[in-house]
Structure formats: C-alpha cells, structure tokens
Design a protein around this motif. Structure first.
Motif, PDB file in Angstrom:
ATOM      1  N   GLY A 128       9.562   7.064   4.443  1.00 34.23           N
ATOM      2  CA  GLY A 128       8.779   7.265   3.229  1.00 34.23           C
ATOM      3  C   GLY A 128       7.374   6.714   3.367  1.00 34.23           C
ATOM      4  N   VAL A 129       7.250   5.562   4.033  1.00 30.77           N
ATOM      5  CA  VAL A 129       5.924   4.983   4.269  1.00 30.77           C
ATOM      6  C   VAL A 129       5.061   5.948   5.082  1.00 30.77           C
ATOM      7  CG1 VAL A 129       4.664   3.106   5.403  1.00 30.77           C
ATOM      8  CG2 VAL A 129       6.720   2.604   4.047  1.00 30.77           C
ATOM      9  N   GLU A 130       5.620   6.456   6.119  1.00 28.87           N
ATOM     10  CA  GLU A 130       4.876   7.388   6.969  1.00 28.87           C
ATOM     11  C   GLU A 130       4.517   8.666   6.205  1.00 28.87           C
ATOM     12  OE1 GLU A 130       7.503   7.873  10.260  1.00 28.87           O
ATOM     13  OE2 GLU A 130       6.618   6.217  11.410  1.00 28.87           O
ATOM     14  N   ALA A 131       5.397   9.094   5.314  1.00 29.61           N
ATOM     15  CA  ALA A 131       5.102  10.286   4.521  1.00 29.61           C
ATOM     16  C   ALA A 131       3.897  10.045   3.604  1.00 29.61           C
ATOM     17  CB  ALA A 131       6.326  10.687   3.709  1.00 29.61           C
ATOM     18  N   GLN A 151       0.197  11.832   3.534  1.00 29.15           N
ATOM     19  CA  GLN A 151      -0.363  12.504   2.364  1.00 29.15           C
ATOM     20  C   GLN A 151      -1.803  12.087   2.083  1.00 29.15           C
ATOM     21  OE1 GLN A 151       2.363  11.627  -0.795  1.00 29.15           O
ATOM     22  NE2 GLN A 151       4.033  12.908   0.078  1.00 29.15           N
ATOM     23  N   GLY A 152      -2.292  11.092   2.829  1.00 28.15           N
ATOM     24  CA  GLY A 152      -3.680  10.699   2.655  1.00 28.15           C
ATOM     25  C   GLY A 152      -3.896   9.308   2.105  1.00 28.15           C
ATOM     26  N   ILE A 153      -2.816   8.616   1.804  1.00 29.58           N
ATOM     27  CA  ILE A 153      -2.948   7.242   1.314  1.00 29.58           C
ATOM     28  C   ILE A 153      -3.259   6.335   2.482  1.00 29.58           C
ATOM     29  CG2 ILE A 153      -1.746   5.342   0.180  1.00 29.58           C
ATOM     30  CD1 ILE A 153      -0.090   7.398  -1.304  1.00 29.58           C
ATOM     31  N   ARG A 154      -4.236   5.447   2.273  1.00 28.52           N
ATOM     32  CA  ARG A 154      -4.599   4.516   3.326  1.00 28.52           C
ATOM     33  C   ARG A 154      -3.463   3.546   3.552  1.00 28.52           C
ATOM     34  NH1 ARG A 154     -10.292   2.054   1.734  1.00 28.52           N
ATOM     35  NH2 ARG A 154      -9.913   1.023   3.745  1.00 28.52           N
ATOM     36  N   GLU A 155      -3.298   3.100   4.835  1.00 26.87           N
ATOM     37  CA  GLU A 155      -2.161   2.262   5.213  1.00 26.87           C
ATOM     38  C   GLU A 155      -2.141   0.948   4.419  1.00 26.87           C
ATOM     39  OE1 GLU A 155      -2.489   1.746   9.398  1.00 26.87           O
ATOM     40  OE2 GLU A 155      -1.434   3.632   9.863  1.00 26.87           O
ATOM     41  N   GLU A 156      -3.309   0.321   4.182  1.00 24.30           N
ATOM     42  CA  GLU A 156      -3.342  -0.955   3.463  1.00 24.30           C
ATOM     43  C   GLU A 156      -3.071  -0.784   1.974  1.00 24.30           C
ATOM     44  OE1 GLU A 156      -7.566   0.473   4.305  1.00 24.30           O
ATOM     45  OE2 GLU A 156      -5.657   0.215   5.380  1.00 24.30           O
ATOM     46  N   GLU A 157      -3.083   0.447   1.472  1.00 24.95           N
ATOM     47  CA  GLU A 157      -2.807   0.702   0.061  1.00 24.95           C
ATOM     48  C   GLU A 157      -1.379   1.126  -0.194  1.00 24.95           C
ATOM     49  OE1 GLU A 157      -5.606   3.619  -1.188  1.00 24.95           O
ATOM     50  OE2 GLU A 157      -7.354   2.293  -0.964  1.00 24.95           O
ATOM     51  N   LEU A 180       4.779   1.823  -5.973  1.00 21.52           N
ATOM     52  CA  LEU A 180       5.902   1.157  -6.628  1.00 21.52           C
ATOM     53  C   LEU A 180       7.141   1.175  -5.754  1.00 21.52           C
ATOM     54  CD1 LEU A 180       6.916  -0.273  -9.177  1.00 21.52           C
ATOM     55  CD2 LEU A 180       7.533   1.980 -10.085  1.00 21.52           C
ATOM     56  N   ALA A 181       7.426   2.300  -5.116  1.00 18.35           N
ATOM     57  CA  ALA A 181       8.662   2.419  -4.333  1.00 18.35           C
ATOM     58  C   ALA A 181       8.538   1.765  -2.972  1.00 18.35           C
ATOM     59  CB  ALA A 181       9.021   3.899  -4.159  1.00 18.35           C
ATOM     60  N   ASN A 221       6.492  -1.219  -2.298  1.00 15.31           N
ATOM     61  CA  ASN A 221       5.783  -2.493  -2.347  1.00 15.31           C
ATOM     62  C   ASN A 221       6.482  -3.536  -1.511  1.00 15.31           C
ATOM     63  OD1 ASN A 221       7.977  -3.279  -3.860  1.00 15.31           O
ATOM     64  ND2 ASN A 221       6.950  -2.929  -5.815  1.00 15.31           N
ATOM     65  N   LYS A 222       5.935  -4.717  -1.483  1.00 17.98           N
ATOM     66  CA  LYS A 222       6.468  -5.778  -0.623  1.00 17.98           C
ATOM     67  C   LYS A 222       7.869  -6.177  -1.059  1.00 17.98           C
ATOM     68  CE  LYS A 222       1.838  -7.680   0.169  1.00 17.98           C
ATOM     69  NZ  LYS A 222       0.944  -8.856   0.002  1.00 17.98           N
ATOM     70  N   GLN A 223       8.129  -6.193  -2.375  1.00 18.42           N
ATOM     71  CA  GLN A 223       9.456  -6.592  -2.825  1.00 18.42           C
ATOM     72  C   GLN A 223      10.518  -5.603  -2.346  1.00 18.42           C
ATOM     73  OE1 GLN A 223       6.746  -6.420  -4.659  1.00 18.42           O
ATOM     74  NE2 GLN A 223       6.377  -8.617  -5.132  1.00 18.42           N
ATOM     75  N   GLU A 224      10.190  -4.298  -2.395  1.00 20.57           N
ATOM     76  CA  GLU A 224      11.147  -3.295  -1.914  1.00 20.57           C
ATOM     77  C   GLU A 224      11.368  -3.439  -0.403  1.00 20.57           C
ATOM     78  OE1 GLU A 224      12.934  -1.140  -3.573  1.00 20.57           O
ATOM     79  OE2 GLU A 224      12.132  -1.861  -5.478  1.00 20.57           O
ATOM     80  N   LEU A 225      10.309  -3.762   0.318  1.00 24.77           N
ATOM     81  CA  LEU A 225      10.435  -3.947   1.772  1.00 24.77           C
ATOM     82  C   LEU A 225      11.347  -5.127   2.087  1.00 24.77           C
ATOM     83  CD1 LEU A 225       9.621  -3.324   4.699  1.00 24.77           C
ATOM     84  CD2 LEU A 225       7.580  -4.763   4.362  1.00 24.77           C
TER      85      LEU A 225
END
Length: 894
Positions: free
Chosen positions: A784-787, A791-797, A802-803, A805-809
């Motif tokens: 999901g992160v790679e997806a 899609q164009g989201i920067r890696e640091e963002e 929500l799905a 975030n650090k808590q989910e990781l």
C-alpha cells in the motif's frame, strides 16, 4: 590476219627490236570465249632470243597490249591432241600446262610448224612434240640455203652464221697478202676471182689425172661386193641352222615355264594342305577326352578342358576363300559339331549330377547348425565346382542353350537349399531373441513352417497397426507418489506389455549381439556366393553378355519357356544385372526373413529399433563401399528402410504417449515419467549411436522428442491441481537441463539453454509467490505504501496518510516478532517440502533462494521505512542475522 600481223609488228614488236614470225588466234579451252593471239618472235640483236608472246586487245578494243611472254627454252611439250584428225585444240607445257583452242586448224598447224623450226635452229634442248603430224616436222634448214621458216612467208629468217677461228685466220692471211684488200675491194674481188679460176682449173686437171686410180678403186669395190655376197650366203646358212636351234630353245623355255608353274602350284597346294591339317586336325587324345574323359577327377577335367579348347580353336579357324567348298573340310566341320554336341550334353548332365550330389552332402550338415546361430559354409562346394569354370566358359561360347539350362538348374536347386538353411538359421535367431525355455520348447515341438514365431512375425510384418493399436490402453499413465512412480508407470518405449524398468540391459546387449551375428553370417554368405557365380558362370569377362533375364520372375521360369539355338542368345543389359538377378532368385527368402526378425525384435522391445538401425546402417555402408549395385547392398538397403520406419514409429509413439499422460489429483507430480524416460532413451541412444553412420536420424528424433517433452511438461503443469505449476516446471526443466548437460548432445544445445532458462524463471516465480505468505500483513502494508508513492505522494508525506501512519506501521510490525517469523518460515519450509519431490533434491536450492529473497525483501522494507518514516525510530523486531539463524535452524531440524 595479214593486217593484224602487220599491226602487231608495228605497234608492239618493232619498238622492242623483235620480229614476228608466226601468229595464231586462240582462246582458253573450257572457258567463256575471250580471243587473244599467240605470237612466235625473235630478237633482232645478237644473241637471238626466241619467245612466245600472248597479245590481247584492250578493254576498249582500240589497240593491242602485250599481256605475257614465255621464253621458248622453257617450253617442254607441244601437244597437238590428234595427229590424224583435224583438231583446233593444242596444249603448251611451260611451268604449267596452258590449254588453247585455235580459230582454225590451219593456223594451229602453221604455228606449231614455226615453233618446231625455231626449236631446230636455235635451241640445244629439243622440245617434245606430241600428237603432231610428221608432215609438219621437217628437217633442219641447211645453213647455206635461204629458206623461209614460216613456209611461204616473204619474211625470211636471217641466214647469218658466225665464222669459226680457222676461217677468220685464213681471211686475215689472205688480206695481208694484198695491200689494197681494204682500200680497193673491187680489185681485191677481181684478184680473188682469178685465183678461184686458177684453182678450179687445177682441180679439173687433178680429177682427170686421177681417172686410172678411180678405175682401180671401182674394180676393188666390185670385188668387195662379191665378197659381201659370199658372206651374206654364209650368214643365211648360219641363220637357217640357228632357226632350228631357236625352235628347240623355245620348246625348252616353254617346258621350263610349265615345270615352274607346276612347282608353284604344288607349293601353294602344300601350303593349303598344311594349313588345313595344322588348324583343322584334332588330336586323337583330345577326341578320346571329349568322348570318354573322366569329368569327376582333376586330371580328367584338365584333359577335357584342353580338348574343349582345342576343339573350339578348330571350329573357329578362319578358313581361306574356297575352303568351305571342300568335301573334306565339310566332313571335318560336321565331325567337330558332333563332338561339340556330344561333349556339351555329357558336360551338362555331369554338372547337374554334381549340383544334386553336392546338395545332398550340404543338407547332411544342416543338423549340426540347427541349434547354433551359424550358417553352413559353402566353400568346399564352390571350390569343387570352380574346377569346371573353364568348361562353363567353353559351354557358354559354344552351346548357350545348355549353358542357360545349367544356370537355371543351379538357381532352382540353390534357392531351395539356401531357403532351408536361412529359415532354420532365422528360427534359431528368433528362439535366442525370446530367451525363455518355454518358448524354446514351443519352437522345438512345432513344425518349422508352422512355428509360433513364424506366425507371429508374419502377422507383425507390414502391419504396424496391430502393434500401436494395443498400446493406447497401456499408456494411461498415472502419477503416483515419488516412491513408486517408476514401478507403476508404463514405459514410453514399451511396444508390448513390458516397462522400461523391467528390461535388463543384458537382454538388450544380447539382442544386439544376436542381430549383429545374423548380419555378420549373411554378409559373407552372400558375398561368397556372388563371387562364385561371377567366376563359375564367367559373368565378369564382358561388359555386356547374352542372356534373357531382366527380372527375378524371368529367372524363375523364363529360361525353360524360351527355346533358341546355341550361339544365338538374346541380349541382357549387363553382366552386373545378370549376377544381381541370379542372387535375387537364389536368396529370395533373405529379405522377408530379415523383415520378420526385425518385427519380432521391435515387438520384444522398441529399444531394439535403435540397435537395429545402427547395425543395419553400418552393414549397408560397408556393402555399398564394395559394390553399390550388388544384391547385398540393395537387399540390406531395402531392409534398412523398414528399420528406419520402425524407428520413426517408435519416436511417434513416444510423442503420442506423452500427449496421453494423465496426472493424479491426490499426489504430487514430481518428475514426469516421460522426462525420466527421455533421459533413459537419450543415455542408451548415445551409447548405441556412438560413431554411427546414421547419427543424423537420431538428431532428428532428439529434436522431435525434446519438443514433445517441453510441450507436454507445460501441459501437465497447467493441469496440475495439487502441485503448483511453477514447481512442476522448475523440477522437470531442471531434470532436463541436468540430463542434456551430462550427455552433451550437440544438436540440443539450444534446448539445453531453453531448459535452463525455464528452470530459472519458474524457480524465481515460485520463491516470490511462496514468500508472500509468512509476512502477509507486512507485505500488504508496504504494498500500500508503494501504491501511494506511485500515485504521486511524496515518500516523506506517506506517514500523514491515515491508513499508513506511524501508529499503523508499529501495529503491523508488532504482529511479526522474531518467534512469529521463525514459525512462519518453518511452515513455509514444510509446505515447500510437500510440494517438491525427493528425486530431484531441489529443496535446499529452493530454500536458499527463499532465504535470499526474504533478506532482499527485508532490506527493501527497511529502505521504505527510512525514506517514508524518517526520524520515527521504527524498526523491524528481527534482524538479518536472525533470518539467517532461523533458516539454518529450520533446514537442520528437517
């Protein structure tokens, strides 16, 4: 003509200081009439030169021109053609012959007469006048007379003659005695006249004074005449006497001529008699040998051979003209014909008895070969018959009908003898091929012509449907557990009810030896018989020989149906065709028996087609090197076609059986039967075809088989339900690659590379697919992160999602502590172990690849955490070293 003569003298000859003496109007013989003139001329200057000049009118016709001139001294012959009849033709022979036709005979005769007179007067070399009338050839003109050389022409030839030395001296003395001889010629002439008169008077007085002496002389002459008359009388008497002697000598000469002629005739007659006696007289010993000679002993055969040669020489002697009309010669020729007929009949009868006797002796030795795989040796039989080879050659040239009859009888008998020997030989070979005592007893108890093997092979020969039709029900292969897969699967190479695992290598080796021995026994037998036929029947002496046989059927019965006289045989194409057709008749059973044996060997084990192809190819190659058109080469070539057809059928059946393979839904697939059997086939084929002449056939078969293996491995992999497709492809293509690498088959290098590529690709695919299960939630999270990044989201963002975030990781990472990871890897190892078969032993290879792939994924996850969650302090709960320890521990525990 006179006007023309004056014109020619004026215009042509006077300027050249020449005088025209004779002219003739002529044209060339045999050509279109073109008139010209031949002129006889002399020069006016000394010394005189005589010429024959050809003069012709100019093209305009207004003047004459000189065309050619010949010196009279170059004229060799004058030919007037006819001395009696008038003929205007004449020839002049200079350096070449010139043929002329005069306008009239008179002109020709006048011209020839002038030439004759000029020749007599001026030339030392006399010209040859041929066919010229004697009236034209007159005597030479006296030097003191003034005669015309042209016979009536007013122009006379100059009579000037040179003085000789004595005459010049006398005139000089006379002129010296008279001083005025030069100054006063008249006084000198008058003085000379007076002196001449004085001399004439003195002459008359001298004549008158010598009358007495003249009378005495006349008297002496009369007496001399009387003596001459007496001598003539004596000569006449002598002549009469010699006439009688002449008649006697003529009689003696005629008698001597007759004696010489008689002697000559006697010599010639003696020569003819000696010729006939020397060439047409047959010795009594030869006659006795031909009539009573012993044809069974070596000395008798030699004597008969010499006598037959002598008889042939006597019959073939080239008689001189007229000899064939002599009664003695006719009688002798008839006697020779009777001797030839009698001896030819006796020789043919004896040789037929020899054939029969030798056959009985040969048949008595068959019993000892009935249990051995050997053919009887015919060398003694051939050796005994070759003693008659020269007599057969004599019979062939003198009585071809009997020679042809012997040839047919020999073939008829030998074909039956060889048929018994060869069939018994093949029966033994079939018994040895089957190899069981029960079957051996069956062959021994049944009649030879109705033996089970014969019936079986005859039913097999030429009917491949009976063999292939029953195999379809045997080739429904079921994939069992890896432990009993080989024992319960039917062999792809099985052409009967036996599997490859049941076939012993020793049995195949035994079949190979038996088949090689069969060919090794047949080859020298055929070569020896062919060599014997060539020598005994004298078929190698000529490029083409008389005969009537062009087909095997003609040899079978054609000779007996044809009747022709001796010495008038019908032609055949060549002696090689004659030998080959005789061999076909004698060994007509070899090809069917070989085909039956091949069908039986193919039924026992289709592997045998490989052995037979190699052995048969080698023997065909050997036979063709000796003689490509021989019977042995042709027959083995025909049988090789059958062997090659069986080999191709074996390959086709293997491919068909691959297509009919069915897999079990309850057990894992493992190494497919046809993959293992391709290895077995290739290994055996490489050992059989090592250094073989037909390697190309095997290479073609390899290509067909490997393509079938590739296609059907993929087909089975797609149909597999229990075993993953990648496992089936990986294991089988690894096995194929290992097989091709070990055997090093040059024609399959491309397939070897393809097998390695397929093995590598499916190994990687299986590893990636299987590794997604031990860390499934973690894999889904990072996917999901790679997806999102994609899609164009920067890696640091990504951490602000929500799905993700650090808590989910942290929540996902906590679900996979080290203990849980080890448990998942252990379950994965067990599942891989269940998928893979033990035979190929790829478990450790796959597990090591999975370990490497797991470590790669771990590093990939760590990289994503570092880039997408910088400064979060989130890390995996296990390290790379932990992964290595877990994998090693799991592998050792199992």
């Amino acid at each position: 003509m006179t006007a023309i003569k004056h014109a020619l003298q004026r215009d042509i000859f006077t300027p050249n200081d020449e005088r025209l003496l004779s002219i003739v109007n002529v044209c060339k013989a045999g050509k279109k009439k073109k008139n010209c003139f031949l002129c006889a001329t002399v020069t006016t200057e000394r010394p005189v030169q005589v010429k024959v000049v050809k003069v012709k009118k100019s093209d305009k016709g207004d003047f004459y021109k000189r065309q050619i001139a010949w010196a009279l001294r170059d004229l060799a012959v004058v030919d007037a053609k006819d001395a009696i009849k008038e003929n205007p033709e004449f020839d002049l022979h200079f350096e070449k012959i010139y043929k002329w036709v005069a306008s009239s005979t008179a002109e020709k005769n006048a011209f020839i007469s002038c030439i004759w007179k000029l020749n007599q007067r001026y030339l030392r070399k006399k010209i040859d006048f041929v066919h010229v009338s004697s009236q034209l050839l007159e005597e030479s003109v006296p030097s003191g007379e003034n005669q015309s050389v042209t016979g009536g022409d007013e122009e006379a030839v100059d009579e000037y003659q040179e003085l000789n030395a004595r005459e010049e001296q006398d005139i000089e003395i006379m002129m010296e005695g008279c001083e005025y001889a030069i100054s006063n010629a008249e006084a000198f002439a008058e003085r000379l006249s007076r002196e001449l008169q004085v001399l004439d008077g003195a002459n008359i007085q001298s004549i008158m004074a010598s009358e007495k002496q003249v009378n005495i002389l006349m008297k002496l002459l009369d007496e001399a005449l009387k003596e001459v008359d007496q001598i003539e009388l004596k000569l006449s008497s002598y002549e009469e006497m010699l006439q009688s002697v002449k008649e006697q000598m003529d009689q003696i000469s005629e008698s001597n001529h007759l004696i010489h002629l008689s002697n000559t005739n006697n010599v010639k007659l003696l020569s003819e008699i000696e010729f006939l006696v020397n060439h047409m007289d047959l010795a009594k010993g030869h006659i006795k040998a031909l009539q009573e000679g012993d044809l069974a002993s070596s000395r008798g055969i030699e004597a008969c051979t010499n006598a037959a040669d002598a008889l042939l020489q006597c019959m073939n002697v080239a008689l001189r003209p007229g000899h064939d009309m002599l009664l003695a010669v006719k009688q002798q020729q008839q006697r020779f014909s009777d001797l030839r007929e009698h001896f030819a009949r006796r020789l043919a009868s004896h040789l037929n008895n020899v054939f029969v006797q030798q056959g009985h002796d040969q048949s008595s030795t068959l019993a000892q070969h009935s249990v051995e795989l050997t053919l009887p040796n015919h060398h003694p039989f051939h050796r005994d018959l070759l003693r008659y080879a020269k007599l057969m050659e004599w019979l062939k040239s003198t009585d071809y009908g009997k020679y042809e009859g012997l040839t047919k009888n020999y073939m008829d008998y030998l074909s039956r003898l060889y048929e018994r020997e060869i069939k018994d030989f093949f029966e033994v070979a079939k018994i040895k091929m089957t190899g069981t005592t029960k079957e051996s007893k069956k062959f021994a108890t049944l009649p030879r012509k109705e033996s089970a093997v014969k019936q079986e092979t005859e039913s097999l020969h030429g009917s491949s449907g009976k063999l292939t039709g029953s195999t379809s029900s045997l080739n429904k292969l079921s994939v069992q557990s890896s432990g009993n897969r080989r024992s319960q699967s039917s062999s792809l190479l099985d052409m009967g009810n036996m599997s490859a695992s049941d076939l012993d290598v020793a049995d195949r080796t035994k079949f190979d030896k038996i088949f090689e021995q069969v060919l090794s026994e047949l080859e020298p037998l055929c070569l020896a018989e062919q060599d014997f036929i060539s020598k005994f029947f004298k078929l190698q002496q000529h490029q083409s020989m008389p005969g009537t046989m062009t087909e095997a059927e003609d040899l079978d019965g054609g000779m007996s149906s044809r009747q022709h006289n001796a010495g008038t045989p019908l032609p055949v194409s060549s002696e090689k065709d004659m030998i080959r057709q005789m061999m076909i008749k004698i060994f007509r059973c070899i090809e069917p028996e070989l085909n039956n044996l091949i069908a039986l060997g193919d039924k026992i084990d289709s592997f045998n087609s490989l052995y037979m192809l190699v052995k048969m190819s080698h023997h065909v190659w050997t036979a063709q090197n000796v003689d490509p058109a021989s019977f042995l080469s042709t027959t083995l070539g025909n049988v090789l076609v059958t062997v090659k057809r069986n080999f191709d059928k074996c390959i086709s059946n293997q491919i068909r059986q691959m297509e009919e393979v069915k897999i079990s839904k309850k057990s894992k697939v493992g190494i497919l039967p046809f993959v293992a059997e391709f290895e077995e086939f290739a290994g055996l084929a490489e050992s059989i075809f090592k250094n073989a002449e037909r390697r190309g056939d095997l290479d073609k078969a390899y290509t067909k088989l490997i393509r079938g293996v590739f296609v059907n491995v993929e087909k089975v992999a797609n149909e597999s339900q229990k075993t993953p497709r990648d496992v089936v492809m990986m294991e089988n293509f690894h096995h194929i690659f290992a097989t091709l690498s070990r055997l090093k088959i040059s024609c399959l290098e491309a397939e070897k590379k393809e097998a390695k590529q397929k093995y590598t690709d499916h190994l990687q695919s299986y590893v990636i697919y299987s590794l997604g299960q031990p860390l499934e939630k973690l894999n889904h999270f990072f996917e999901g992160v790679e997806a999102r990044v994609a899609q164009g989201i920067r890696e640091e963002e990504v951490s602000y999602q929500l799905a993700f975030n650090k808590q989910e990781l942290r929540k996902v990472i906590k679900e996979y502590p080290g203990k849980e990871v080890k448990k998942g890897l252990d379950n994965l190892y067990k599942k891989v172990d269940k998928h893979l078969c033990e035979e190929e032993n790829l478990l450790q290879v796959v597990w090591h690849s999975m370990q490497d792939e797991f470590i790669r994924q771990y590093k990939h996850f760590e990289g994503l955490i570092a880039r997408c969650y910088p400064g979060s302090g989130v890390t995996m709960e296990f390290t790379i070293q932990d992964i290595l320890d877990y994998c090693s521990s799991i592998a050792q525990s199992h």
